[in-house]
Each structure stands twice: as C-alpha cells, then as structure tokens.
Design a protein around this motif. Structure first.
Motif, PDB file in Angstrom:
ATOM      1  N   VAL A   1    -131.598  40.102  52.442  1.00 16.37           N
ATOM      2  CA  VAL A   1    -130.993  38.885  52.987  1.00 16.37           C
ATOM      3  C   VAL A   1    -131.527  37.650  52.261  1.00 16.37           C
ATOM      4  CG1 VAL A   1    -130.732  37.414  55.033  1.00 16.37           C
ATOM      5  CG2 VAL A   1    -130.668  39.917  55.276  1.00 16.37           C
ATOM      6  N   TYR A   2    -130.604  36.777  51.861  1.00 19.24           N
ATOM      7  CA  TYR A   2    -130.935  35.448  51.368  1.00 19.24           C
ATOM      8  C   TYR A   2    -130.509  34.460  52.448  1.00 19.24           C
ATOM      9  CZ  TYR A   2    -131.524  37.251  46.576  1.00 19.24           C
ATOM     10  OH  TYR A   2    -131.949  37.930  45.454  1.00 19.24           O
ATOM     11  N   HIS A   3    -131.473  33.789  53.045  1.00 23.57           N
ATOM     12  CA  HIS A   3    -131.171  32.869  54.140  1.00 23.57           C
ATOM     13  C   HIS A   3    -131.120  31.434  53.612  1.00 23.57           C
ATOM     14  CE1 HIS A   3    -130.921  30.936  57.920  1.00 23.57           C
ATOM     15  NE2 HIS A   3    -132.203  30.699  58.101  1.00 23.57           N
ATOM     16  N   CYS A   4    -129.890  30.968  53.334  1.00 24.22           N
ATOM     17  CA  CYS A   4    -129.683  29.629  52.766  1.00 24.22           C
ATOM     18  C   CYS A   4    -129.147  28.638  53.793  1.00 24.22           C
ATOM     19  CB  CYS A   4    -128.685  29.696  51.604  1.00 24.22           C
ATOM     20  SG  CYS A   4    -129.070  30.920  50.336  1.00 24.22           S
ATOM     21  N   ALA A   5    -128.731  29.131  54.961  1.00 29.12           N
ATOM     22  CA  ALA A   5    -128.099  28.259  55.954  1.00 29.12           C
ATOM     23  C   ALA A   5    -129.112  27.302  56.577  1.00 29.12           C
ATOM     24  CB  ALA A   5    -127.449  29.109  57.050  1.00 29.12           C
ATOM     25  N   ALA A   6    -128.727  26.035  56.671  1.00 34.34           N
ATOM     26  CA  ALA A   6    -129.586  25.020  57.296  1.00 34.34           C
ATOM     27  C   ALA A   6    -128.771  23.751  57.486  1.00 34.34           C
ATOM     28  CB  ALA A   6    -130.805  24.724  56.439  1.00 34.34           C
TER      29      ALA A   6
END
Length: 326
Positions: free
Chosen positions: A78-83
C-alpha cells in the motif's frame, strides 16, 4: 497487487505512472469521477495513455471503512498518499478526520489484511523543531508540543504516530517527508498557486527558506524505499533549500515576468495575516495567509536530505529540470 490511496492527487497520479511502467498491478482509490480526468492528463503528459487503461479503479474513501475493506482485497502493498492540505484553522475537524482518522483506518486495514509493506506520504511540516542553537532539521529532530504548529502539521504528525503504531503491531513501514512538491497536472492547486501568484504580478518577497522537490523525485524515492529491505524509518525528500526571495526571482526569470521587488518584513507580514483574518471573517472565504504562515515566511531553517542520499544513494533533480514553462 498494489493499492494507492489519494490516487487522483499530484503524488498519487504520478506514482500510478511509475508503478505501471514497472509492470505492477495497481488498484487506485478514488472519490470523484471528475478527478480521474486529471490523472488521465498526467498519463497523456508522459505519453502513457495505454497504461492508464490498466488501472483498477475502486471508489472509496479512507474515512469510510467498508469501502476501504473492499479496496484492500487481494492487495499486498500500500502507498498511502491521501491527505487534506489546508492551513485554514476552520478546517481543523476535517484535517483530523482525514489525516489522522483516515490514516488510522488505512493502518488498521494493513494489519488486518496482512499487508507486506506500507509507504506513507507525510510532510516536512510533521518534522520536529530545531533548538535555539540549531539551524538544520533532520529526521531525528524532536517534535516540540510547546511550539506553535499549524493544524495541518499537527494532523500529519498524528498520522505518522498511527503509522508507527502499525509498525509496532508488525507492519513493515517507510515514511517519506517531502517538501513543497512541484509537478505537472494540477493547475491552480498546491504548489502551482505559488507560480500563478508570481505570474499575476506578486510584489512581495520574504527572506525565509522554502524546501522544494519534484514530484518525480518523490515517487521515485517511494518506490525505491518500498522495494528495499528498509522498514521502520522515515526519510526527508527535499531537493533544494532556497530563500523565498531567490525562489520567487527564479520563477519570475523562468517565465519571463516581473520579479517581486518589495521586501515584506515581519511587521508587514503581521499586518497581512491580520487583514487576511478580517477579510475571511467578513466574506466567509478560506484563509490564505495565517499567523503561522507569516512566521514560517521568515524561518531560515534548513531541512536536510542527507539521510536518503547516504542510505540509498538517492540523487535529486534541480529546479531548472522541473519548474519550466509547459
């Protein structure tokens, strides 16, 4: 299978191009069909429209656990880019919900679904504050709760705490802390608002520092770290530290427009953030220049990128390579 949250943002969209060029199978989390068109434009920019059709789009939201659980099916990384990026104090509740609670949901799903590794996109805003005698910030600089921080910085720091919690529960993680990110595809948003303000004839400059990086370097650092054996570490991803004066003059020269010519000292910026507050109060518009932003405009602290250079031999693009007329 790789899952990318925040796939319709600047980092997420460029990351999709990178991953698909590496022949990875990718799921992309999205909230609005309209935003997907911006991603398509990024693929067109790289002449990679054929790869765009390989994306497995999943409608969902990191604050909506049932939709996340669907997105996580058959995922290994997982690449967590949401913000949410906002410096308006009125957005505090939404910042906490998205940046902290949303990240907690992502981390919990990673643990529950047995994800092999998580890469979390944080920010230099979540780094610590230097002591009085220090002029450089590193990954080891301690966060000082007594310092005045923006709600954005506090929530990005809180998001990192959720990632470290996941690591304590057995999840392999890496965190990247980018500076101000520049890249194609999102006009009049994020860093592009700086360029647009200069184009419109911004008069003022300050002598604080700005730490910048290309979106290409951000996604490259993420994939290299994700594919490495490194875990439980964070890395500052900043190409250059420049004075704001130098940077604004560079932008003006690059686009052939008039340079900012009026030095805004601390008194002037103090007046400016108060006027911005008053205008926001009278019109209901979002804050554009807060007290914290006014203070940071005079901050000459340097953010060090030495760790990522020394640890994985990373090299950064120069601003002349990515801040160019399109």
């Amino acid at each position: 299978m790789i899952l990318v949250t925040g796939a319709t943002g600047l980092v997420g969209s460029h990351l999709l191009v990178q991953l698909l060029q590496e022949n990875e199978e990718v799921k992309a989390l999205f909230r609005s069909e309209k935003q997907i068109e911006k991603v398509k434009n990024v693929f067109y920019f790289y002449n990679q429209l054929a790869l765009f059709d390989k994306i497995q789009w999943v409608k969902g939201d990191i604050t909506d656990i049932p939709s996340l659980e669907i997105a996580f099916e058959n995922v290994t990384h997982v690449y967590h880019c949401a913000a949410l990026i906002s410096f308006d104090p009125n957005d505090e509740d939404e910042l906490r919900k998205i940046n902290i609670e949303g990240t907690a949901n992502v981390v919990n799903c990673c643990v529950d679904f047995g994800i092999k590794k998580l890469c979390h996109v944080s920010s230099i805003a979540a780094l610590g504050s230097p002591k009085e005698h220090e002029t450089t910030i590193t990954e080891e600089t301690e966060w000082n709760k007594e310092e005045l921080h923006s709600d954005y910085a506090i929530t990005k720091y809180g998001a990192e705490m959720e990632v470290w919690r996941g690591h304590q529960e057995g999840l392999e993680v890496v965190i990247v802390n980018p500076g101000v990110i520049f890249g194609f595809g999102f006009p009049n948003q994020g860093s592009d608002t700086i360029i647009q303000s200069v184009k419109k004839g911004q008069w003022f400059y300050t002598k604080g520092n700005i730490s910048i990086v290309s979106v290409n370097d951000v996604v490259k650092s993420m994939t290299v770290l994700m594919n490495s054996s490194i875990s439980g570490e964070k890395f500052i991803v900043v190409g250059e530290n420049l004075s704001i004066e130098h940077f604004l003059i560079f932008v003006a020269n690059t686009f052939g427009i008039k340079k900012p010519s009026i030095y805004a000292n601390k008194t002037l910026t103090a007046i400016a953030w108060r006027m911005d507050w008053l205008l926001s109060l009278l019109t209901g518009n979002k804050r554009k220049f807060t007290k914290i932003l006014a203070q940071s405009a005079h901050d000459t602290t340097v953010v060090s990128n030495q760790k990522i250079i020394e640890k994985i031999g990373f090299s950064f693009e120069k601003k002349e390579q990515y801040i160019i007329p399109e």
